[in-house]
Enzyme design. Structure first.
Site, mmCIF file in Angstrom:
data_model
loop_
_atom_site.group_PDB
_atom_site.id
_atom_site.type_symbol
_atom_site.label_atom_id
_atom_site.label_comp_id
_atom_site.label_asym_id
_atom_site.label_seq_id
_atom_site.Cartn_x
_atom_site.Cartn_y
_atom_site.Cartn_z
ATOM 1 N N HIS A 10 32.851 45.029 45.636
ATOM 2 C CA HIS A 10 31.779 45.126 46.627
ATOM 3 C C HIS A 10 30.601 44.206 46.350
ATOM 4 O O HIS A 10 29.597 44.277 47.065
ATOM 5 C CB HIS A 10 31.293 46.570 46.726
ATOM 6 N N GLU A 13 36.818 48.521 38.804
ATOM 7 C CA GLU A 13 37.162 49.466 39.853
ATOM 8 C C GLU A 13 37.345 48.681 41.143
ATOM 9 O O GLU A 13 36.382 48.162 41.710
ATOM 10 C CB GLU A 13 36.056 50.513 40.038
ATOM 11 N N ASP A 63 31.873 48.994 37.830
ATOM 12 C CA ASP A 63 31.836 49.817 39.030
ATOM 13 C C ASP A 63 31.818 48.943 40.279
ATOM 14 O O ASP A 63 31.166 47.898 40.328
ATOM 15 C CB ASP A 63 30.574 50.685 38.990
ATOM 16 N N ASP A 75 21.410 47.291 47.365
ATOM 17 C CA ASP A 75 22.294 46.255 46.834
ATOM 18 C C ASP A 75 21.497 45.086 46.253
ATOM 19 O O ASP A 75 20.547 44.601 46.880
ATOM 20 C CB ASP A 75 23.208 45.711 47.939
ATOM 21 N N ASN A 129 26.482 45.988 41.313
ATOM 22 C CA ASN A 129 26.346 45.847 42.762
ATOM 23 C C ASN A 129 24.979 46.272 43.273
ATOM 24 O O ASN A 129 24.471 45.720 44.246
ATOM 25 C CB ASN A 129 27.419 46.676 43.468
#
Length: 575
Positions: A280, A321, A276, A246, A182
């Site tokens: 997102h 996740e 991870d 990001d 991410n």
């Protein structure tokens, strides 16, 4: 990664069959189908960990293949998808390398230290380890990568990692590692160059408000603040904090580089990745939460990543996740991830252990598994756990009660899928926020005394007053450590516990949690007395009737006729 309270010191975010591609289903079509037919509710806030509202009927295929012995005593309907979905499993152990074992006396855990403790893990009953971030990073936690092709020098070298994987494989232990797609560190050479201006070759590797023609405003989906930060007159996106800019996953160059990095680590011997912040990639703002198009875009990226990983190892294990409801996880299982860490189940298991009150675990899992079975085309492997590096430790969650911690372990290690154990959980280590205190040094020596591999990078605080240790607990047959060893031994010996599905069993006793673990050949009944009082459960109506107590954590458990008597705080398996 956790979804709040990030600062410059503490910025952490929080045996699988190979995939057989049977058909191409676009992520967008899949998600629109699910939403359009009313099968999903909107996502809940991740910090709430609410039960996902997913309602699906078992498929005809699932019903046809169900074993006869999986029915609960009062059930008249066909066995559920959860009962018939088999999940070949491996117990995993999560390691924060910095805190685990110090091989060279500098006070910092390292990869060679993990290698030295492989025999301990093997003896515990572990079949896989998850290494928290080991790539080069400027932070203690490592969730802000500055070099995707280098080992953090605090932990050793690439050769040390190769040796670790080789030695682990000799013992039948798989090795997966954290992979952060991410965002990068603000100290990544990519970002340093990108921040110089619009002419940088890396400029479009990140999101810049001015370049994209948007206002640098909004609320981060991963925290509560504005995710735009200023540098050199421009604003970049960093939904976790300013030190983690990001990446722009719409840029083909970024995608190619991340896949290349993933392939690199597989070639060093690792067996897969814990991904991870998997949800997102495209969920940046609170306004995007629960959106079908965001689910679809996340799924599309992870499908591309999976395809690149398969080029090196089609059996690589990818677990994500996704601190959210099943609605956000399900699409990622479509030809992408093997599974996601089950935050909803963790909340249920800890709640039952803490309160001493049984929950309908199998019923809730059936709702989720029916959905996951469809989205994954029957390939998903669940990833249950109790707590991790972003949450208060189990002992704190159950009121420092050793018996309740043992019952939480009993439920976890009799669940389907790959169970994950957070280092130190097996000895009852304590720890509550801030994050450094839930990542304290692993306690190997009595009293946490220095030397003999004990790490010392962080003072022992939460475990200082009443220290526990591996050294002390190995010799105590009633220790939490030996309870974990016992439960993991059962799991490896009994095929239904290791690989089976799960079906409802109503104990009709508030303090006793029960469920069946099922394979096409056999079923076993698992019961947990969550209370401090002896409990009696009727097995009347169970067909076939268990012949004996196969395993019990107490010698005082009794099976007489159609009744089982369970001592306080006891887990048992009947067959």
């Amino acid at each position: 990664m956790s979804q709040a309270n990030f600062n410059h010191q503490d910025g952490n975010r929080s045996s699988v069959p190979s995939f057989k591609w049977r058909r191409k289903i676009s992520a967008i079509a899949l998600v629109l189908l699910i939403v359009g037919t009313g099968l999903l509710s909107g996502c809940t806030k991740s910090e709430d960990n609410a039960d996902p509202a997913v309602s699906l009927e078992p498929s005809a295929t699932a019903v046809a293949s169900a074993p006869a012995a999986t029915k609960a005593p009062s059930a008249n309907s066909a066995p559920s998808a959860a009962a018939t979905h088999q999940q070949p499993s491996t117990p995993y152990y999560q390691i924060f390398v910095r805190s685990f074992y110090d091989s060279n006396g500098d006070g910092i855990g390292d990869l060679n230290g993990v290698t030295e403790k492989l025999d301990y893990l093997k003896d515990l009953g572990i079949g896989g380890i998850w290494l928290m971030p080991i790539m080069k990073s400027p932070s203690y936690h490592g969730y802000d990568t500055s070099d995707y092709y280098a080992v953090n020098p605090d932990y050793g070298t690439i050769d040390d990692l190769k040796r670790l994987t080789e030695e682990a494989h000799k013992r039948g232990i798989k090795v997966i590692m954290d992979f952060i797609a991410n965002h990068t560190s603000i100290e990544s050479p990519w970002f340093v160059d990108a921040a110089k201006g619009k002419t940088s070759n890396y400029r479009n590797w990140y999101h810049w408000a001015e370049d994209e023609g948007v206002q640098p405003a909004g609320t981060s989906s991963a925290s509560s603040g504005n995710p735009w930060f200023e540098i050199n007159g421009s604003h970049y996106l960093g939904i976790f904090w300013e030190g983690m800019p990001d990446l722009n996953l719409d840029n083909p160059e970024v995608r190619t580089e991340l896949i290349k990095a993933g392939q690199f680590w597989l070639k060093q011997g690792v067996d897969g990745f814990r991904l991870d912040a998997a949800k997102h990639i495209y969920e940046d703002f609170t306004s995007q939460k629960g959106k079908a198009e965001i689910f679809a875009k996340n799924a599309e990226w992870w499908q591309v990543f999976r395809k690149g990983i398969d080029e090196v190892n089609p059996d690589a294990y990818l677990v994500g996740e996704v601190w959210d409801s099943a609605a956000a996880s399900g699409p990622l299982l479509n030809h992408a991830l093997n599974g996601t860490l089950n935050f909803d189940l963790a909340k249920i298991l800890l709640g039952s252990a803490r309160s001493g009150t049984a929950s309908d675990i199998a019923g809730k899992l059936d709702t989720i598994y029916t959905f996951f079975d469809k989205t994954s085309e029957g390939t998903f492997i669940d990833a249950p756990f109790l707590t991790n590096h972003d949450q208060n430790r189990v002992m704190n969650e159950v009121g420092m009660n050793v018996d309740r911690a043992k019952m939480a372990a009993g439920m976890l290690l009799t669940m389907p899928g790959n169970p994950f154990i957070y280092y130190g959980e097996e000895i009852g280590m304590k720890g509550a926020k801030p994050d450094e205190q839930i990542r304290e040094p692993m306690l190997w020596n009595a009293g946490g005394k220095p030397g003999n591999g004990q790490t010392a990078w962080e003072p022992i605080r939460d475990n200082a007053d009443d220290p526990v240790s591996v050294e002390e607990q190995l010799t105590d047959p009633n220790s939490i450590l030996n309870r974990y060893k016992t439960l993991l031994k059962w799991r490896m010996e009994e095929p239904a516990l290791k690989n089976g599905g799960i079906a409802k069993f109503d104990t009709d006793v508030k303090a006793v949690s029960g469920y069946l673990r099922t394979t096409p050949e056999i079923s076993v009944l698992v019961l947990h007395n969550l209370s401090g009082k002896e409990q009696t459960v009727s097995l009347d109506g169970l067909n076939p009737m268990p012949a004996a107590i196969e395993y019990s954590t107490s010698d005082a458990a009794k099976l007489e006729a159609k009744t089982v008597t369970i001592p306080p705080y006891t887990t048992l398996v009947l067959k």
